[in-house]
Design a protein around this motif. Structure first.
Motif, PDB file in Angstrom:
ATOM      1  N   VAL A 147      48.649  67.739  44.390  1.00 39.61           N
ATOM      2  CA  VAL A 147      47.980  67.433  43.116  1.00 39.61           C
ATOM      3  C   VAL A 147      47.891  65.937  42.828  1.00 39.61           C
ATOM      4  CG1 VAL A 147      48.609  69.662  42.107  1.00 39.61           C
ATOM      5  CG2 VAL A 147      50.119  67.688  41.764  1.00 39.61           C
ATOM      6  N   GLN A 148      48.546  65.091  43.640  1.00 41.39           N
ATOM      7  CA  GLN A 148      48.508  63.647  43.371  1.00 41.39           C
ATOM      8  C   GLN A 148      47.084  63.063  43.390  1.00 41.39           C
ATOM      9  OE1 GLN A 148      51.437  62.015  42.285  1.00 41.39           O
ATOM     10  NE2 GLN A 148      51.856  64.217  42.288  1.00 41.39           N
ATOM     11  N   PRO A 149      46.277  63.320  44.429  1.00 40.97           N
ATOM     12  CA  PRO A 149      44.916  62.752  44.421  1.00 40.97           C
ATOM     13  C   PRO A 149      44.074  63.226  43.234  1.00 40.97           C
ATOM     14  CG  PRO A 149      45.502  63.511  46.622  1.00 40.97           C
ATOM     15  CD  PRO A 149      46.557  64.030  45.691  1.00 40.97           C
ATOM     16  N   LEU A 150      44.328  64.434  42.752  1.00 44.61           N
ATOM     17  CA  LEU A 150      43.584  64.927  41.588  1.00 44.61           C
ATOM     18  C   LEU A 150      43.903  64.079  40.362  1.00 44.61           C
ATOM     19  CD1 LEU A 150      44.023  68.799  42.063  1.00 44.61           C
ATOM     20  CD2 LEU A 150      42.134  67.335  42.815  1.00 44.61           C
ATOM     21  N   GLY A 151      45.172  63.716  40.193  1.00 51.38           N
ATOM     22  CA  GLY A 151      45.543  62.839  39.098  1.00 51.38           C
ATOM     23  C   GLY A 151      44.927  61.458  39.241  1.00 51.38           C
ATOM     24  N   GLY A 152      44.927  60.919  40.470  1.00 57.22           N
ATOM     25  CA  GLY A 152      44.320  59.607  40.702  1.00 57.22           C
ATOM     26  C   GLY A 152      42.834  59.609  40.408  1.00 57.22           C
ATOM     27  N   LEU A 153      42.128  60.637  40.875  1.00 55.65           N
ATOM     28  CA  LEU A 153      40.691  60.765  40.599  1.00 55.65           C
ATOM     29  C   LEU A 153      40.416  60.854  39.107  1.00 55.65           C
ATOM     30  CD1 LEU A 153      39.483  63.255  43.371  1.00 55.65           C
ATOM     31  CD2 LEU A 153      38.576  60.952  42.967  1.00 55.65           C
ATOM     32  N   LEU A 154      41.203  61.662  38.406  1.00 56.67           N
ATOM     33  CA  LEU A 154      41.001  61.825  36.968  1.00 56.67           C
ATOM     34  C   LEU A 154      41.201  60.508  36.230  1.00 56.67           C
ATOM     35  CD1 LEU A 154      40.459  63.797  34.644  1.00 56.67           C
ATOM     36  CD2 LEU A 154      42.935  64.231  34.552  1.00 56.67           C
ATOM     37  N   SER A 155      42.196  59.727  36.653  1.00 55.89           N
ATOM     38  CA  SER A 155      42.451  58.452  35.976  1.00 55.89           C
ATOM     39  C   SER A 155      41.320  57.455  36.185  1.00 55.89           C
ATOM     40  CB  SER A 155      43.776  57.851  36.460  1.00 55.89           C
ATOM     41  OG  SER A 155      43.637  57.236  37.732  1.00 55.89           O
ATOM     42  N   ASP A 156      40.629  57.532  37.331  1.00 55.86           N
ATOM     43  CA  ASP A 156      39.491  56.651  37.569  1.00 55.86           C
ATOM     44  C   ASP A 156      38.321  56.983  36.641  1.00 55.86           C
ATOM     45  OD1 ASP A 156      40.624  55.061  39.572  1.00 55.86           O
ATOM     46  OD2 ASP A 156      40.072  56.455  41.164  1.00 55.86           O
ATOM     47  N   ARG A 157      38.315  58.202  36.120  1.00 45.66           N
ATOM     48  CA  ARG A 157      37.223  58.631  35.242  1.00 45.66           C
ATOM     49  C   ARG A 157      37.575  58.467  33.761  1.00 45.66           C
ATOM     50  NH1 ARG A 157      33.396  61.713  38.065  1.00 45.66           N
ATOM     51  NH2 ARG A 157      34.036  62.220  40.195  1.00 45.66           N
ATOM     52  N   VAL A 158      38.793  58.818  33.373  1.00 44.71           N
ATOM     53  CA  VAL A 158      39.146  58.814  31.946  1.00 44.71           C
ATOM     54  C   VAL A 158      40.107  57.696  31.579  1.00 44.71           C
ATOM     55  CG1 VAL A 158      38.801  61.311  31.860  1.00 44.71           C
ATOM     56  CG2 VAL A 158      41.109  60.407  32.179  1.00 44.71           C
ATOM     57  N   GLY A 159      40.660  56.986  32.564  1.00 46.79           N
ATOM     58  CA  GLY A 159      41.607  55.919  32.292  1.00 46.79           C
ATOM     59  C   GLY A 159      43.030  56.325  32.600  1.00 46.79           C
ATOM     60  N   ARG A 160      43.927  55.327  32.618  1.00 48.71           N
ATOM     61  CA  ARG A 160      45.328  55.574  32.970  1.00 48.71           C
ATOM     62  C   ARG A 160      46.137  56.103  31.786  1.00 48.71           C
ATOM     63  NH1 ARG A 160      42.856  54.550  37.594  1.00 48.71           N
ATOM     64  NH2 ARG A 160      42.784  52.342  38.224  1.00 48.71           N
ATOM     65  N   ARG A 161      45.852  55.598  30.579  1.00 47.38           N
ATOM     66  CA  ARG A 161      46.701  55.924  29.432  1.00 47.38           C
ATOM     67  C   ARG A 161      46.741  57.415  29.088  1.00 47.38           C
ATOM     68  NH1 ARG A 161      46.829  52.677  24.089  1.00 47.38           N
ATOM     69  NH2 ARG A 161      44.625  53.189  24.042  1.00 47.38           N
ATOM     70  N   PRO A 162      45.630  58.147  29.120  1.00 47.32           N
ATOM     71  CA  PRO A 162      45.726  59.582  28.799  1.00 47.32           C
ATOM     72  C   PRO A 162      46.687  60.340  29.702  1.00 47.32           C
ATOM     73  CG  PRO A 162      43.437  58.863  28.736  1.00 47.32           C
ATOM     74  CD  PRO A 162      44.217  57.719  29.295  1.00 47.32           C
ATOM     75  N   LEU A 163      46.709  60.028  30.992  1.00 49.71           N
ATOM     76  CA  LEU A 163      47.616  60.708  31.904  1.00 49.71           C
ATOM     77  C   LEU A 163      49.071  60.316  31.630  1.00 49.71           C
ATOM     78  CD1 LEU A 163      44.815  61.018  33.470  1.00 49.71           C
ATOM     79  CD2 LEU A 163      46.244  61.175  35.523  1.00 49.71           C
ATOM     80  N   LEU A 164      49.289  59.024  31.393  1.00 49.87           N
ATOM     81  CA  LEU A 164      50.653  58.572  31.115  1.00 49.87           C
ATOM     82  C   LEU A 164      51.201  59.199  29.833  1.00 49.87           C
ATOM     83  CD1 LEU A 164      50.270  54.787  32.004  1.00 49.87           C
ATOM     84  CD2 LEU A 164      51.588  56.482  33.279  1.00 49.87           C
ATOM     85  N   LEU A 165      50.367  59.270  28.806  1.00 49.14           N
ATOM     86  CA  LEU A 165      50.808  59.863  27.543  1.00 49.14           C
ATOM     87  C   LEU A 165      51.048  61.364  27.686  1.00 49.14           C
ATOM     88  CD1 LEU A 165      48.479  57.912  25.079  1.00 49.14           C
ATOM     89  CD2 LEU A 165      50.971  57.730  25.251  1.00 49.14           C
ATOM     90  N   GLY A 166      50.232  62.024  28.498  1.00 48.76           N
ATOM     91  CA  GLY A 166      50.444  63.443  28.757  1.00 48.76           C
ATOM     92  C   GLY A 166      51.773  63.687  29.452  1.00 48.76           C
ATOM     93  N   PHE A 167      52.099  62.823  30.416  1.00 48.18           N
ATOM     94  CA  PHE A 167      53.386  62.935  31.110  1.00 48.18           C
ATOM     95  C   PHE A 167      54.547  62.733  30.149  1.00 48.18           C
ATOM     96  CE2 PHE A 167      56.588  59.748  32.408  1.00 48.18           C
ATOM     97  CZ  PHE A 167      57.500  60.622  32.994  1.00 48.18           C
TER      98      PHE A 167
ATOM     99  N   LEU B 241      57.115  69.035  37.935  1.00 51.39           N
ATOM    100  CA  LEU B 241      56.362  68.155  38.839  1.00 51.39           C
ATOM    101  C   LEU B 241      54.916  67.990  38.395  1.00 51.39           C
ATOM    102  CD1 LEU B 241      57.773  69.364  42.280  1.00 51.39           C
ATOM    103  CD2 LEU B 241      58.257  67.210  41.113  1.00 51.39           C
ATOM    104  N   LEU B 242      54.333  69.028  37.801  1.00 49.20           N
ATOM    105  CA  LEU B 242      52.968  68.909  37.283  1.00 49.20           C
ATOM    106  C   LEU B 242      52.927  67.900  36.138  1.00 49.20           C
ATOM    107  CD1 LEU B 242      50.079  69.954  37.589  1.00 49.20           C
ATOM    108  CD2 LEU B 242      50.635  71.724  35.902  1.00 49.20           C
ATOM    109  N   LEU B 243      53.903  67.958  35.248  1.00 51.69           N
ATOM    110  CA  LEU B 243      54.001  66.953  34.185  1.00 51.69           C
ATOM    111  C   LEU B 243      54.176  65.559  34.777  1.00 51.69           C
ATOM    112  CD1 LEU B 243      56.403  68.788  31.699  1.00 51.69           C
ATOM    113  CD2 LEU B 243      53.979  68.289  31.310  1.00 51.69           C
ATOM    114  N   LEU B 244      55.026  65.454  35.769  1.00 50.79           N
ATOM    115  CA  LEU B 244      55.333  64.169  36.397  1.00 50.79           C
ATOM    116  C   LEU B 244      54.115  63.539  37.054  1.00 50.79           C
ATOM    117  CD1 LEU B 244      57.507  62.099  37.290  1.00 50.79           C
ATOM    118  CD2 LEU B 244      57.974  63.577  39.250  1.00 50.79           C
ATOM    119  N   THR B 245      53.164  64.347  37.496  1.00 56.30           N
ATOM    120  CA  THR B 245      51.953  63.838  38.159  1.00 56.30           C
ATOM    121  C   THR B 245      51.185  62.867  37.280  1.00 56.30           C
ATOM    122  OG1 THR B 245      51.769  65.814  39.523  1.00 56.30           O
ATOM    123  CG2 THR B 245      49.757  64.548  39.208  1.00 56.30           C
ATOM    124  N   GLY B 246      51.274  63.045  35.957  1.00 53.15           N
ATOM    125  CA  GLY B 246      50.608  62.107  35.053  1.00 53.15           C
ATOM    126  C   GLY B 246      51.117  60.688  35.196  1.00 53.15           C
ATOM    127  N   TYR B 247      52.323  60.533  35.712  1.00 50.14           N
ATOM    128  CA  TYR B 247      52.880  59.204  35.994  1.00 50.14           C
ATOM    129  C   TYR B 247      52.726  58.822  37.464  1.00 50.14           C
ATOM    130  CZ  TYR B 247      56.437  55.767  37.238  1.00 50.14           C
ATOM    131  OH  TYR B 247      57.082  54.688  37.775  1.00 50.14           O
TER     132      TYR B 247
END
Length: 428
Positions: free
Chosen positions: A292-312, A342-348
């Motif tokens: 699931v790591q590349p999925l998180g990286g791809l998503l951050s390129d589209r919506v930004g880093r902060r939403p994923l970090l805050l979700g984590f 680990l799914l939560l952790l992926t946001g970081y």
């Protein structure tokens, strides 16, 4: 008057797939060597350390204390090998890290037992873990910088996610190797010679990592030689950025080492979970985590880093305590708990390399990131297994989940004020 270093424009990124492979394969070897120690901690404790009178947790605590000691060498590795990466190039630093890790892994494999050599065994083990700590600190600084600088526009999150893909693959290999040995060898064989086998394998794999890393393309732009980068320049000239790295990292590192490394031992000590089955659950969960790591990286390129970090951070602060309390004797309960964590952790993890690279300028990026990151990991990540085991020994095991949740909440407050760097061009 001294002339300031002026970076020469770096060539456009090219050979992206090759760069990912070079960074990733060496990273797999590095993190296999680093994590296999923890998965075999109970066997190392029984053979290398003297048994505590009437308390089976004493040698295990000593083993995790050595695990933590290795982490406290990581800031020095981030400083020294990060400086090598900033002065002589990312490739030179990456070659040094994998060599040091392989050599120290061989030393661990040959460590004498307490019954044979007395206190010499623990001393040799401590020295080997110190060298591994130096290597691991430099590895993060150099490999994450190489990945971020190799990415084309709009792909930095994706490229950076492969750091944890590789780190997870190394853990999967370590966990799988340990699980295979525990499930196929009897307890006597594991205690006498079986625990040494994974470390010998790691030393051999390091030779492969050395060969592959010779294919790395250098991403550091040339720097005029009139003034070299000072050893502490990243921290001295960018104190706010250094503190920001600490805040970004603290929640992520405690969650990472809780969910990926300490959980099998936590399940064994607190829920009486079988050693072999806990390692098997860990292996399956880590495969899921890596995918699931590349999925998180791809998503951050589209919506930004902060939403994923805050979700984590928010998800971990709320769910960590109930998740760790769900662990029972069931295979499926442990698998559910670990995969959810680990799914939560992926946001970081999927974007940590990109976020860190976006904080510092290119000329001090590796050393600037390496020192505060490694120091924070040493203080909070490397001590996680020791703190968890100590709290159990003191009869307050339920305090550990709250400790993890509190640190994740602390990082969440930092993420709220973190500038968004996903859509800015990286200084190269």
């Amino acid at each position: 008057m001294a002339v300031e270093d002026t970076p020469v424009a770096a060539p456009p990124p090219r050979g992206g797939a090759r760069q990912i492979l070079v960074a990733s394969v060496g990273n797999v070897v590095e993190w296999y060597d680093w994590h296999v120690y923890t998965f075999l901690a109970t066997y190392i404790a029984a053979e290398v350390f003297p048994q505590g009178s009437g308390n089976s947790l004493v040698p295990l605590l000593a083993t995790f204390a050595v695990f933590a000691v290795g982490f406290f060498a990581r800031p020095l590795g981030g400083l020294l090998l990060g400086a090598v990466a900033d002065r002589r190039g990312r490739r030179a630093a990456l070659t040094a890290t994998v060599f040091l890790m392989g050599a120290s892994c061989l030393v661990v494999a040959l460590t004498p037992t307490f019954a044979v050599a007395g206190p010499l065994g623990p001393v040799v083990l401590v020295l080997a873990r110190l060298v591994q700590g130096l290597s691991a600190g430099g590895e993060f600084a150099a490999s994450t910088t190489l990945l971020a600088e190799s990415a084309g526009p709009g792909r930095r999150g994706l490229f950076s996610s492969f750091h944890y893909v590789a780190a997870t693959a190394g853990q999967v290999l370590a966990s799988g190797t340990a699980a295979l040995l525990v499930l196929t060898l009897d307890d006597h064989a594991m205690h006498t010679w079986g625990w040494r086998v994974p470390f010998l394998v790691g030393a051999v794999l390091s030779l492969l990592g050395l060969w592959i890393r010779h294919a790395a393309r250098e991403t550091l732009a040339e720097v005029r030689p009139e003034r070299r980068t000072g050893l502490f320049e990243g921290v001295r000239r960018h104190p706010r950025a250094s503190l920001l790295i600490c805040g970004i990292t603290v929640g992520g590192t405690i969650a990472f080492y809780t969910w990926t490394t300490y959980l099998p031992t936590y399940a064994q000590v607190n829920a009486g979970f079988d050693k072999g089955r806990s390692l098997l659950v860990g292996t399956v969960s880590l495969v899921f985590f890596g995918l699931v790591q590349p999925l998180g990286g791809l998503l951050s390129d589209r919506v930004g880093r902060r939403p994923l970090l805050l979700g984590f951070a928010g998800g971990s602060a709320v769910l960590c305590v109930p998740l760790l309390h769900l662990i029972g004797s069931s295979f499926w309960s442990l698998l559910f708990v670990q995969c959810t964590g680990l799914l939560l952790l992926t946001g970081y993890t999927s974007i940590a390399a990109a976020v860190n690279a976006e904080v510092f300028p290119a000329r001090v990026r590796a050393s600037g990131v390496g020192v505060p990151y490694s120091l924070t990991v040493a203080l909070f990540g490397g001590t996680a297994p020791y703190v968890g085991t100590l709290l159990k020994d003191q009869g307050v095991a339920d305090a550990f989940p709250w400790y993890v949740a509190g640190l994740c909440l602390l990082s969440g407050l930092v993420y709220l004020r973190l500038p968004e760097g996903a859509f800015e061009q990286l200084d190269r």
